[in-house]
Design a protein around this motif. Structure first.
Motif, mmCIF file in Angstrom:
data_model
loop_
_atom_site.group_PDB
_atom_site.id
_atom_site.type_symbol
_atom_site.label_atom_id
_atom_site.label_comp_id
_atom_site.label_asym_id
_atom_site.label_seq_id
_atom_site.Cartn_x
_atom_site.Cartn_y
_atom_site.Cartn_z
ATOM 1 N N VAL A 34 56.547 38.722 39.349
ATOM 2 C CA VAL A 34 56.385 40.264 38.898
ATOM 3 C C VAL A 34 55.681 40.521 37.788
ATOM 4 O O VAL A 34 54.964 41.707 37.572
ATOM 5 C CB VAL A 34 57.831 40.625 39.131
ATOM 6 N N ASN A 35 55.778 39.720 36.762
ATOM 7 C CA ASN A 35 55.190 39.756 35.409
ATOM 8 C C ASN A 35 53.458 39.902 35.868
ATOM 9 O O ASN A 35 52.737 40.609 35.045
ATOM 10 C CB ASN A 35 55.473 38.618 34.411
ATOM 11 N N ILE A 36 53.235 38.938 36.537
ATOM 12 C CA ILE A 36 51.726 38.775 36.840
ATOM 13 C C ILE A 36 51.241 40.065 37.501
ATOM 14 O O ILE A 36 50.140 40.643 37.240
ATOM 15 C CB ILE A 36 51.333 37.638 37.771
ATOM 16 N N MET A 37 52.201 40.637 38.476
ATOM 17 C CA MET A 37 51.860 41.936 38.994
ATOM 18 C C MET A 37 51.583 43.038 37.986
ATOM 19 O O MET A 37 50.875 43.837 38.267
ATOM 20 C CB MET A 37 52.976 42.403 40.186
ATOM 21 N N GLY A 38 52.565 42.901 37.079
ATOM 22 C CA GLY A 38 52.359 43.878 35.829
ATOM 23 C C GLY A 38 51.036 44.009 35.250
ATOM 24 O O GLY A 38 50.483 44.705 34.761
ATOM 25 N N LEU A 39 50.651 42.504 34.773
ATOM 26 C CA LEU A 39 49.190 42.365 34.269
ATOM 27 C C LEU A 39 47.986 43.171 35.121
ATOM 28 O O LEU A 39 47.441 43.654 34.773
ATOM 29 C CB LEU A 39 49.189 41.053 34.087
ATOM 30 N N LEU A 40 48.366 42.901 36.545
ATOM 31 C CA LEU A 40 47.466 43.372 37.417
ATOM 32 C C LEU A 40 47.417 44.815 37.489
ATOM 33 O O LEU A 40 46.372 45.378 37.439
ATOM 34 C CB LEU A 40 47.732 42.714 38.849
ATOM 35 N N ILE A 41 48.446 45.438 37.253
ATOM 36 C CA ILE A 41 48.604 46.947 37.200
ATOM 37 C C ILE A 41 47.846 47.444 35.870
ATOM 38 O O ILE A 41 47.107 48.442 36.026
ATOM 39 C CB ILE A 41 49.977 47.268 37.256
ATOM 40 N N VAL A 42 47.957 46.670 34.807
ATOM 41 C CA VAL A 42 47.405 47.134 33.634
ATOM 42 C C VAL A 42 45.729 46.792 33.652
ATOM 43 O O VAL A 42 45.072 47.799 33.248
ATOM 44 C CB VAL A 42 47.769 46.153 32.312
ATOM 45 N N VAL A 43 45.258 45.864 34.326
ATOM 46 C CA VAL A 43 43.915 45.515 34.520
ATOM 47 C C VAL A 43 43.318 46.789 35.197
ATOM 48 O O VAL A 43 42.367 47.186 35.138
ATOM 49 C CB VAL A 43 43.661 44.349 35.229
ATOM 50 N N PHE A 44 43.949 46.915 36.382
ATOM 51 C CA PHE A 44 43.655 48.250 37.279
ATOM 52 C C PHE A 44 43.461 49.522 36.475
ATOM 53 O O PHE A 44 42.423 50.248 36.479
ATOM 54 C CB PHE A 44 44.661 48.379 38.486
ATOM 55 N N GLY A 45 44.392 49.725 35.677
ATOM 56 C CA GLY A 45 44.359 50.884 34.895
ATOM 57 C C GLY A 45 43.214 51.055 33.986
ATOM 58 O O GLY A 45 42.554 51.922 33.769
ATOM 59 N N ALA A 46 42.974 49.909 33.078
ATOM 60 C CA ALA A 46 42.112 49.752 32.360
ATOM 61 C C ALA A 46 40.643 50.009 32.915
ATOM 62 O O ALA A 46 39.676 50.546 32.280
ATOM 63 C CB ALA A 46 42.025 48.235 31.567
#
Length: 281
Positions: free
Chosen positions: A201-213
């Motif tokens: 789930v932490n990796i999923m959080g990083l993916l969400i950040v990358v998507f937002g960026a």
């Protein structure tokens, strides 16, 4: 040509990361939380709709709506069609967000858990309220043909800024929410012990950040705007330059005739010719 290639790469990257984020949240709920699953009975299965709908709707669909005007293969389509698609995606994202809120409140009320006690809940409700206001104002000012052109032009900077601001709040709130879910949901081993679910789930959080960026990067690049919007931007930039008044007038005439009907190459050639005239003068 090189700039267009970079735009396509950025769009593909954003779409890929967003899609993988949705796969991750579904895997989290249907694999790691398979005992809870998805349901609508007031239990944990109903609560699990919250992260699924937020990531797929409030994050992915809203992000897609923000950059829909930047898709090169839509530049030859009418602006009205793109406005309808933009509004439709935002409306769908809003519906996802509302259903996700209903799931949380229903679960809390069934389990006798207090509502609205965390910063996550405060920011989440604030984001939904602001998004609803943004949606209503956007429909009234830009989609329904009743607002004067001067009002549309004056409101546009605020519309763009508030849209990006709300999207940023949603990303931050989603990260807070999945962290809360892990803290409350993982008992033995706990979140601090970094079990596989926590890492996933932490990796999923990083993916969400990358998507937002990626969405913010695409949305703030002036050179990646829809060609007709680039022409309007040039007009605004050259407005105070007396030497370019004739060029600006010619471009304004072009806009009034309907730039959207031209091909992308026609618009870009017209802009380049105008720039050359400005340099000669």
């Amino acid at each position: 040509m090189e700039d267009s290639r970079r735009l396509v790469i950025a769009l593909c990257a954003a779409a890929s990361v967003g899609f993988v984020s949705i796969v991750f949240v579904l895997t989290w709920i249907l694999h790691f939380r398979r005992e809870e699953g998805l349901s609508w009975d007031g239990g944990l299965g109903e609560f699990n709709w919250h992260p699924v709908l937020v990531v797929s709707g409030f994050v992915f669909l809203q992000g897609t709506a923000i950059i829909v005007y930047r898709l090169p293969w839509t530049w030859t389509r009418s602006k009205l069609m793109m406005k309808c698609i933009h509004a439709g995606l935002n409306l769908l994202a809003f519906l996802f967000a509302v259903i996700s809120l209903v799931a949380v409140f229903d679960f809390h009320n069934t389990a006798n858990i207090p509502n609205m006690y965390s910063l996550h809940s405060w920011l989440g409700l604030t984001a939904v309220i602001l998004f609803s206001l943004q949606l209503v104002l956007g429909l009234c000012v830009y989609l329904i043909p009743i607002a004067p052109v001067s009002l549309r032009a004056a409101f546009m900077p605020l519309h763009i800024y508030s849209g990006l601001f709300i999207f940023t709040i949603v990303i931050a709130t989603a990260l807070m929410g999945i962290t809360e879910k892990l803290i409350f949901g993982l008992k033995n081993p706990g979140y601090k012990d970094s079990p596989p679910e926590a890492t996933f789930v932490n990796i999923m959080g990083l993916l969400i950040v990358v998507f937002g960026a990626l969405i913010l990067w695409i949305a703030t690049r002036t050179s990646w705007k829809r060609p007709s919007d680039q022409v309007k931007h040039s007009l605004h930039t050259n407005e105070g330059d007396g030497a370019k008044t004739e060029v600006g007038s010619a471009l304004q005439d072009t806009l009034s005739e309907g730039v959207d009907g031209e091909t992308c190459e026609d618009v870009r050639r017209r802009r380049n010719k105008s720039d050359d005239l400005g340099q000669v003068n």
